[in-house]
Scaffold this motif. Structure first.
Motif, PDB file in Angstrom:
ATOM      1  N   PRO A 281      42.474  33.690  42.363  1.00 44.40           N
ATOM      2  CA  PRO A 281      41.213  32.939  42.353  1.00 44.40           C
ATOM      3  C   PRO A 281      40.000  33.855  42.171  1.00 44.40           C
ATOM      4  O   PRO A 281      39.099  33.547  41.401  1.00 44.40           O
ATOM      5  CB  PRO A 281      41.188  32.261  43.724  1.00 44.40           C
ATOM      6  N   ILE A 282      40.016  34.995  42.855  1.00 46.60           N
ATOM      7  CA  ILE A 282      38.899  35.933  42.713  1.00 46.60           C
ATOM      8  C   ILE A 282      38.825  36.437  41.283  1.00 46.60           C
ATOM      9  O   ILE A 282      37.752  36.558  40.695  1.00 46.60           O
ATOM     10  CB  ILE A 282      39.102  37.134  43.664  1.00 46.60           C
ATOM     11  N   ARG A 283      40.014  36.710  40.712  1.00 42.30           N
ATOM     12  CA  ARG A 283      40.041  37.239  39.355  1.00 42.30           C
ATOM     13  C   ARG A 283      39.427  36.229  38.386  1.00 42.30           C
ATOM     14  O   ARG A 283      38.686  36.584  37.480  1.00 42.30           O
ATOM     15  CB  ARG A 283      41.488  37.542  38.973  1.00 42.30           C
ATOM     16  N   MET A 284      39.740  34.936  38.611  1.00 39.33           N
ATOM     17  CA  MET A 284      39.211  33.921  37.708  1.00 39.33           C
ATOM     18  C   MET A 284      37.716  33.717  37.925  1.00 39.33           C
ATOM     19  O   MET A 284      36.967  33.525  36.975  1.00 39.33           O
ATOM     20  CB  MET A 284      39.948  32.590  37.914  1.00 39.33           C
ATOM     21  N   ILE A 285      37.287  33.753  39.181  1.00 36.23           N
ATOM     22  CA  ILE A 285      35.869  33.505  39.442  1.00 36.23           C
ATOM     23  C   ILE A 285      35.010  34.628  38.854  1.00 36.23           C
ATOM     24  O   ILE A 285      33.963  34.393  38.280  1.00 36.23           O
ATOM     25  CB  ILE A 285      35.634  33.367  40.955  1.00 36.23           C
ATOM     26  N   PHE A 286      35.485  35.856  38.974  1.00 35.38           N
ATOM     27  CA  PHE A 286      34.712  36.985  38.457  1.00 35.38           C
ATOM     28  C   PHE A 286      35.291  37.460  37.134  1.00 35.38           C
ATOM     29  O   PHE A 286      35.369  38.653  36.878  1.00 35.38           O
ATOM     30  CB  PHE A 286      34.686  38.126  39.475  1.00 35.38           C
ATOM     31  N   LYS A 287      35.687  36.516  36.291  1.00 32.63           N
ATOM     32  CA  LYS A 287      36.385  36.961  35.090  1.00 32.63           C
ATOM     33  C   LYS A 287      35.454  37.670  34.117  1.00 32.63           C
ATOM     34  O   LYS A 287      35.912  38.443  33.283  1.00 32.63           O
ATOM     35  CB  LYS A 287      37.109  35.808  34.425  1.00 32.63           C
ATOM     36  N   ALA A 288      34.148  37.402  34.239  1.00 35.12           N
ATOM     37  CA  ALA A 288      33.228  38.121  33.367  1.00 35.12           C
ATOM     38  C   ALA A 288      33.298  39.621  33.638  1.00 35.12           C
ATOM     39  O   ALA A 288      33.091  40.435  32.744  1.00 35.12           O
ATOM     40  CB  ALA A 288      31.807  37.626  33.585  1.00 35.12           C
ATOM     41  N   LEU A 289      33.598  39.980  34.870  1.00 33.06           N
ATOM     42  CA  LEU A 289      33.685  41.399  35.228  1.00 33.06           C
ATOM     43  C   LEU A 289      35.060  41.979  34.900  1.00 33.06           C
ATOM     44  O   LEU A 289      35.181  43.079  34.380  1.00 33.06           O
ATOM     45  CB  LEU A 289      33.402  41.552  36.726  1.00 33.06           C
ATOM     46  N   PHE A 290      36.100  41.204  35.235  1.00 34.06           N
ATOM     47  CA  PHE A 290      37.452  41.782  35.125  1.00 34.06           C
ATOM     48  C   PHE A 290      38.042  41.643  33.727  1.00 34.06           C
ATOM     49  O   PHE A 290      38.952  42.357  33.376  1.00 34.06           O
ATOM     50  CB  PHE A 290      38.393  41.095  36.120  1.00 34.06           C
ATOM     51  N   ARG A 291      37.554  40.663  32.952  1.00 38.87           N
ATOM     52  CA  ARG A 291      38.121  40.383  31.636  1.00 38.87           C
ATOM     53  C   ARG A 291      39.643  40.365  31.690  1.00 38.87           C
ATOM     54  O   ARG A 291      40.310  41.171  31.044  1.00 38.87           O
ATOM     55  CB  ARG A 291      37.679  41.429  30.625  1.00 38.87           C
ATOM     56  N   PRO A 292      40.193  39.464  32.496  1.00 38.97           N
ATOM     57  CA  PRO A 292      41.654  39.440  32.608  1.00 38.97           C
ATOM     58  C   PRO A 292      42.264  38.924  31.316  1.00 38.97           C
ATOM     59  O   PRO A 292      41.694  38.063  30.641  1.00 38.97           O
ATOM     60  CB  PRO A 292      41.894  38.447  33.746  1.00 38.97           C
ATOM     61  N   HIS A 293      43.377  39.492  30.930  1.00 40.91           N
ATOM     62  CA  HIS A 293      44.109  38.901  29.816  1.00 40.91           C
ATOM     63  C   HIS A 293      45.574  38.917  30.176  1.00 40.91           C
ATOM     64  O   HIS A 293      46.035  39.774  30.930  1.00 40.91           O
ATOM     65  CB  HIS A 293      43.850  39.628  28.506  1.00 40.91           C
TER      66      HIS A 293
END
Lengths: 310, 224, 682
Positions: free
Chosen positions: C597-609
């Motif tokens: 959830p944290i990864r998705m909320i701050f996805k602008a920072l983490f750019r998860p792929h």
């Protein structure tokens, strides 16, 4: 000492009633008959007397967590002025300690969710910690704003400041901070736009998911602790922002009037919660940050308005 | 009316409260994706504007401002929302699509714009007749309104955003001048707005007819 | 300082040398080397710690103990040390942690015996401790830089101790490069200072900033901020930290995260408060802003890690940020002349310094114990360790509660002080900069809550539920030496949490020295049992009181339990598994899932792929095999360091043209340079 004992009793006794009142109000608004007002007491009494089933994977953390959740909620409650303006534990901590204690309870609640190796518990813990984390800045900013006006984080002093006549009801900072804290209250107590306290589907649960494996006495403590926490946060809201009627001296009449005023204010706030819960749908998990960011922005406006409208 | 000092203190507090509520509604508008709710939020915001006008008219005895209040209620609280509401229903579109900036970021931007509005308005506080920072709120409304305009894609929301900018301008007028602008000017602006919205409404309809969408970013296809 | 103190100090410092030498001499007999060098190291640490403590307790203003360690032949390089309160305070920190670490290492280093040269490990470990202590005590620019370099080099050797692992080698190189960029900045900074002072000893630098012109003064500030900032691991120069700390042996990781990065904090405190005089406003603003950014980004990146030691390393970035928030606020108050507030904010920062040293070292020791008994740092392969390592789990829990700033432990107290300083600062600063305080407070709240989330994950995934791998299922508790080491630090966490006023009294000479305003008397209420945040009593807290009341309240449910226990039966049953054939560890929530959830909320920072490959026969819902890959991006690596690295490489390639290999050409360069210099001298 007496004040401490009385407030503890009040917290223990009143909290299930508030939970029951909100449940009943919701049911009535949905054209259901609903459970009787005292149902939460009956539930607690039943749970307390039942035998327990503990998961084979659980460790001592699982058994300790309910006690910590229960006691931290009580401790936090003792720092908030309820009927009288003087909170029994106000020397031991104010708003910051309250936030810290609730966080400690949440920490162990989440560990208790992870402990029995169930996927649901892990999911609940993960979501609970996430929502708490993004609600925290809005909460702290709103508390900061109120504390700035009072010049203190001591809740007794904050309430005393808001009692002064110079604080009109319509003070913009006041209204905004209240709005922000109200949204935070919904998030922290697992109310509807964020979590559904009545859900039966494991995948949509947050708070309930962590309690899935609890039973008997431990479940009672967990449920009671959650009720107390809800009461504490509601008390915080009503007494900081609408302190009218709170007892400023320790006389039987003042305390009696204070108790009546307190009950009336709690009823109003519960009605507001009921209205929000019945008129809104639960948000998707990833829409929750939108709501909480509004709370944060409103809290920021509250802060700005301290010097916008001096 | 009691003693003038006390009554003007009440007036100032009420105005500050209404102004802040206008700002909160603006934030909610920024955070709202359902078009119908947005329209209602705008209507409520206009109601508070009318409230401010009414408070000024009542407490300062400037009764021509009442006319402004009544017109605001009639036009911006009732007529325009009804018009937009009908249009949205006719076009069967419920929701705004994803904005350029996501909501949490928009919130931070709006908060920053509010602060900026305050800084902009600071040199003029001495000129204000209302004795508090209503001008700062007005500035914030204008700035966040413009931000809302380019942050959204649906033409309807852009019209709404433009209307909130207009609300901000009205508020500034009330804050800076002697109890509102001359009545003629106010009336002129007011009818301008009504006509403009009706024209825009027709235009929105045309855009949708042509592109089968209300997404203004599709207008890029017009270039040769 | 009396003769006893001097003796203790000298004995301690030479004890480190002896311990290092003993390690080298007995290197061939592994077990003996371990016991000897770490055992002697523990004694040396105790001795230095006692000396520093005595000097802190008996300190009288303007009367710092000085000591000449060695005679010297080189002019202006004097091996002189001075035990002023600031230095002594940091010496106490390093000694306390070193004592616990050395005892722990006696057990921990054993598992290297036979595989690696443990004598070298012991020698460099003690050398590092000696150099770190000397950094805090040096009273001379050259001596300071010498100790600083010995510290950096011995740390480099320890980071690359397991040099057969690629990761350790590249982390070592990164650390080496970054550290030397930092040292370069420091040399330039000290050059500016000593030019203004005309001397090289620290005592002559006191309040030097008042006499300097604005230009060199600001330049010195920026140079020191960069130089010490790299060592402390401030965002954006933190990249070496999460790479280097985890790959070192765990006792070294604990030392690096607990103490080594504090040399950066020490340097900043020394330079900004002792040397620079009343700071301009923007210094404080910069430090506060950097601190806030470091705190939030540090904890966010920590949440994305499932390597236990990397997670802890990122938390160091976070905590350094929190410390800097205190220091930055203090600088802003010094600017506006609010000495009492400056003292409060500084006390908050320094309190958090010792707290972080204690709980971070504790957590790394716990991670080391887990690593030793499971052989992995990957949290996804742990689980259920609370049953296999019960005591380690308990100590780790204490550290986790402390670092998450939860009452009643020490992290809560120092963050509480930070909040109070920020809160009271709002009215102290007239300009719009005061908005920074509540905003920093809100970000601190976010940091604290995210840290709690992160440690629910770290503790829950590592120690709770079912073991996720064979290794975790077969793990066993570590030996007594390692447990004692952890126990000392856990005890320190509890004491620092429950008796803050006693500790602040100890800290008082430091505060008086740096902020010019003694504080302890103002903060003590009810005979020191309640901590207040100022003379007017804007806020009070008592962790001890909270704990006692909590224990008293606990009697309610416990009494019920006693009453009811006779009739009660507790059964053990399976966890609810939706009626399947039983839960397997593969159905547990993973560390990656926990932080999603944290990864998705701050996805602008983490750019998860992520990449999902599924093979199926007839319907995608019945997959035969499924491969899932997910990554997050460290934007500082990809956006700043990688382009910079590429640029440096390309630039060097151009420069290579100069390196023609012809001797005449080189001589010509020398000649050209000479001519240039002579022209410059004209």
């Amino acid at each position: 000492m007496i004040a401490l004992a009385l407030q503890t009793l009040l917290l223990l006794g009143l909290s299930p009633l508030v939970t029951g009142a909100i449940r009943l109000g919701k049911a009535r608004l949905q054209n259901r008959r609903g459970p009787p007002l005292w149902q939460p007491y009956a539930d607690l009494a039943k749970f307390l007397r039942k035998d327990m089933v503990v998961s084979e994977h659980a460790s001592w953390i699982f058994s300790v967590a309910p006690y910590i959740v229960f006691v931290t909620a009580l401790l936090a409650g003792l720092m908030v002025p309820m009927v009288s303006v003087a909170a029994p534990l106000s020397l031991f901590g104010g708003a910051l300690a309250l936030v810290g204690l609730l966080a400690l309870g949440r920490f162990f609640l989440a560990l208790g969710g992870l402990d029995p190796a169930s996927a649901f518990g892990g999911m609940g813990s993960s979501r609970e910690m996430t929502i708490a984390a993004i609600a925290e800045p809005a909460m702290m900013l709103a508390i900061f704003t109120v504390a700035l006006a009072a010049g203190s984080t001591d809740l007794t002093r904050i309430v005393q400041t808001t009692l002064e006549p110079a604080w009109g009801l319509a003070n913009p900072m006041h209204v905004l901070a209240f709005a922000a804290l109200f949204i935070v209250l919904l998030a922290e107590t697992g109310r509807i736009p964020i979590d559904n306290p009545a859900t039966h589907l494991e995948l949509t649960m947050i708070h309930e998911a962590m309690l899935l494996e609890y039973s008997g006495r431990q479940l009672a403590l967990m449920e009671w602790g959650a009720s107390i926490k809800q009461l504490v946060l509601m008390t915080l809201l009503v007494n900081i922002f609408f302190p009218a009627g709170i007892a400023t001296e320790i006389t039987p009449t003042a305390l009696g009037a204070g108790l009546l005023a307190y009950a009336a204010k709690l009823l109003l706030l519960s009605t507001a919660i009921v209205l929000v819960e019945t008129t809104n749908a639960k948000l998707r998990l990833f829409r929750v940050p939108d709501l909480l960011s509004i709370a944060f922005a409103v809290a920021l406006l509250a802060l700005f308005s301290t010097f916008l409208f001096p | 009316m009691t003693a003038p000092a006390a009554s003007s203190a009440i007036a100032a507090q009420l105005i500050a409260l209404f102004a802040v509520l206008m700002l909160v509604l603006q934030l909610l508008l920024v955070g709202q994706r359902m078009l119908l709710t947005s329209i209602r939020l705008f209507a409520l915001q206009s109601l508070f504007l009318a409230g401010i006008a009414a408070v000024i008219a009542f407490f300062h005895g400037a009764f021509h401002v009442f006319v402004v209040a009544v017109l605001t209620v009639a036009g911006k609280v009732l007529f325009l929302p009804w018009l937009l509401d009908r249009q949205v229903r006719r076009m069967r579109i419920g929701q705004e699509i994803e904005p350029l900036l996501n909501f949490p970021t928009s919130m931070v931007v709006c908060a920053a714009l509010t602060l900026f509005g305050y800084i902009l308005a600071r040199p003029f506080t001495a000129l204000e007749r209302l004795g508090n920072n209503t001008l700062a709120v007005a500035m914030a409304l204008v700035l966040t309104g413009i931000f809302l305009m380019f942050n959204r894609r649906k033409a309807i929301t852009q019209v709404l955003a433009w209307l909130t900018v207009e609300n901000g301008v009205m508020l500034a007028a009330v804050a800076l001048t002697t109890y509102g602008m001359p009545l003629v000017v106010e009336l002129g602006i007011f009818f301008d707005v009504i006509v403009a919205v009706m024209v825009l409404g027709i235009l929105v309809y045309r855009i949708r007819d042509t592109f089968a969408s209300m997404d203004t970013s599709k207008l890029r296809q017009l270039k040769g | 300082m009396d003769a006893l103190g001097a003796l203790l100090l000298a004995a301690g410092l030479s004890g480190y040398v002896v311990a290092a030498a003993a390690g080298l001499l007995t290197a061939r007999r592994g077990a003996i080397a371990v016991t000897l060098s770490f055992g002697l190291g523990a004694m040396a640490a105790a001795s230095v710690g006692a000396a520093a403590m005595v000097s802190l307790l008996t300190h009288s203003a303007g009367n710092d103990a000085t000591l000449q360690l060695l005679p010297t032949m080189i002019p202006s390089l004097r091996f002189s040390i001075r035990l002023d309160p600031l230095g002594a305070f940091f010496a106490v920190i390093v000694s306390l942690v070193a004592l616990a670490l050395s005892i722990y290492s006696v057990g921990y280093a054993r598992h290297y015996v036979g595989r690696k040269n443990v004598g070298i490990l012991g020698a460099f470990f003690n050398l590092l401790l000696l150099a770190t202590t000397l950094v805090f005590l040096a009273d001379n620019v050259f001596f300071f830089l010498l100790a600083w370099e010995i510290m950096a080099l011995s740390a480099y050797c320890l980071v690359s101790f397991e040099h057969e692992v690629d990761e350790a080698r590249s982390a070592g190189v990164l650390y080496f490069v970054m550290s030397h960029i930092g040292t370069g900045c420091l040399i330039l900074g000290f050059f500016l200072l000593s030019q203004a002072a005309g001397a090289y000893n620290f005592a002559s630098f006191h309040a030097l900033g008042e006499k300097m012109a604005a230009g060199p003064r600001n330049a010195a500030f920026l140079l020191f901020l960069a130089g010490f900032g790299i060592k402390a691991g401030i965002v954006p120069v933190h990249v070496w930290l999460p790479a280097a700390h985890p790959v070192a042996p765990s006792n070294v990781s604990a030392l690096m995260s607990g103490v080594l990065i504090k040399t950066g904090i020490y340097g900043l405190a020394r330079v900004l408060f002792d040397f620079m005089g009343t700071p301009p406003n923007w210094w404080g603003v910069t430090v506060l802003a950097l601190g806030t950014v470091s705190a939030v980004l540090g904890v966010l990146y920590a949440l994305m890690e499932h390597d236990l030691k990397r997670l802890l390393a990122y938390h160091s970035v976070e905590n350094i940020g929190i410390i800097l928030m205190g220091l930055g606020a203090s600088l802003m108050f010094l600017h506006t002349g609010h000495k009492a507030l400056a003292a409060l904010a500084l006390a908050a920062g320094l309190y958090h310094t010792i707290n972080h040293a204690v709980f971070k070292a504790l957590l790394f020791l716990g991670a080391g114990a887990v690593l030793q008994s499971t052989g992995t740092r990957n949290m996804e392969e742990m689980g259920g360790l609370i049953r296999r390592l019960p005591r380690t789990a308990f100590f780790f829990l204490v550290g986790a509660v402390a670092i998450s700033a939860l009452p009643p432990l020490n992290g809560f107290v120092s963050e509480w002080l930070t909040y109070q300083a920020l809160l009271r600062g709002f009215d102290a600063t007239p300009s719009l900069f005061r908005l920074m305080f509540p905003l920093a407070g809100a970000m601190l709240a976010l940091t604290g809550a995210l840290a709690a989330a992160c440690f629910v994950k770290a503790f829950g995934i590592t120690f709770l539920a079912q073991p996720r791998s064979e290794a975790a299922a077969r793990a066993h508790e570590v030996g007594p030496a390692m447990l004692i080491g952890q126990g000392i630090l856990a005890g320190a966490c509890v004491l620092l949490g429950l008796f803050p006023v006693a500790f602040l009294t100890l800290l008082d000479p430091v505060i008086a020295q740096l902020a010019g305003h003694p504080l302890a008397a103002e903060l003590s209420l009810a005979g020191g049992l309640v901590l207040s945040s100022g003379a007017a009593g804007p806020g009070t807290v008592s962790t001890l009181g909270i704990l006692m009341t909590g224990v008293a309240l606990l009697s309610l449910p416990l009494a019920w339990r006693l009453v009811h226990a006779r009739r009660e039966q507790t059964r053990t049953g399976p966890t609810w598994d939706c009626g399947l054939a039983g839960l397997t560890p593969r159905m547990e929530y993973t560390a990656t899932g926990f932080s999603k959830p944290i990864r998705m909320i701050f996805k602008a920072l983490f750019r998860p792929h992520r990449e999902v490959q599924r093979e199926y026969d007839f319907s995608p819902y019945f997959a035969k095999t499924l491969r899932f890959e997910s990554h997050t991006e460290e934007i500082f690596q990809t956006r700043i360091y990688r382009p910079l690295h590429g640029f440096v490489l390309r630039f060097s390639r151009r420069l290579r043209a100069l390196q023609a290999g012809s001797l005449q050409a080189y001589l010509m360069y020398v000649f050209a340079m000479l001519l240039g210099l002579l022209l410059f001298a004209l």
